[in-house]
Design a protein around this motif. Structure first.
Motif: not given
Ligand code: B16
Ligand code: MG
Length: 224
Positions: A81-88
């Motif tokens: 989840y935290v990895q995917s937050l890099a797209s924010l």
């Protein structure tokens, strides 16, 4: 008198609800459990460990993993989840949110956050909107996740307002229940939130005028 508006984060301010789903789906698949978007509705507003327990129950594997293994699964989900937050980025606010935050501020009404996500501070930072909030309830100090009202009551206390002076905004059934249980007025964004005092299709409809009209209509009803 309306003194505060308290926002949920995931699914109201930004669409991290979908990122939670993708991370849980990957972890569930690794242990042989399939989850879909409709099951994911049950996870919205539910804490990380409670979400894992619901997934294991859904797959009939409630007894399969010991405490350490469960912690490892939850941690794996959080890493994804935290990895995917890099797209924010600043662009990841849902439509209308930047404008409504500005209008609430201009009206001198307080703004709070009631998210049970331990990642909430990092998400607000990535979105560049930490300064928009007068108080963010600390998810790490919350013992009961939504539908318990604890996080909304903590936000009211931090903002120094009575729950009856505040509106809460949510995208999850458990969150709407939590707002109602706190004694606040509730706004639900999205389908299936018929327990909300005001139901909207999308954050595009969440304007300052819509909030004040709702407040005025409910106040008249209470007076009558
Ligand atoms: P984390 P909210 C909730 O945030 C999410 O809706 C829920 O899906 C998630 O499991 C929970 O936060 C915990 O998040 O794993 O990041 O601590 O809707 O209360 O803003
Ligand atoms: Mg939410």
């Amino acid at each position: 008198m309306l003194k505060a508006i308290i926002f949920d984060l995931d699914g109201v301010i930004t669409d991290t609800a979908h990122l939670h789903f993708l991370a849980w789906r990957a972890v569930a698949q690794e242990v042989g459990i399939t989850i879909d978007e409709s099951f994911n509705e049950e996870l919205k507003g539910i804490s990380r460990m409670d979400s894992l327990l619901r997934i294991l129950r859904h797959g009939g594997k409630e007894q399969t993993f010991d405490h350490q293994q469960r912690l490892a699964l939850a941690s794996k989900k959080n890493d994804l989840y935290v990895q995917s937050l890099a797209s924010l980025t600043h662009e990841s606010l849902l439509p209308g949110i930047r404008e409504v935050l500005e209008d609430i501020r201009a009206a001198d009404v307080r703004i709070g956050l009631a998210s049970v996500s331990l990642n909430a501070p990092g998400i607000l930072h990535a979105l560049g909107i930490e300064q928009a909030f007068d108080f963010c309830a600390d998810a790490s100090r919350i013992t009961c996740s939504k539908p318990h009202p604890e996080i909304f009551l903590a936000a009211c206390a931090g903002l120094k307002v009575h729950p009856k002076e505040a509106i809460g905004i949510e995208d999850a059934a458990a969150g709407v229940e939590a707002i109602n249980a706190a004694g606040m007025l509730s706004v639900g964004i999205g389908p299936g939130l018929d327990r909300a005092g005001l139901q909207l299709h999308s954050t595009r409809e969440l304007t300052w005028k819509c909030l004040t009209d709702f407040w005025a209509s409910r106040t008249v009803l209470i007076r009558n």
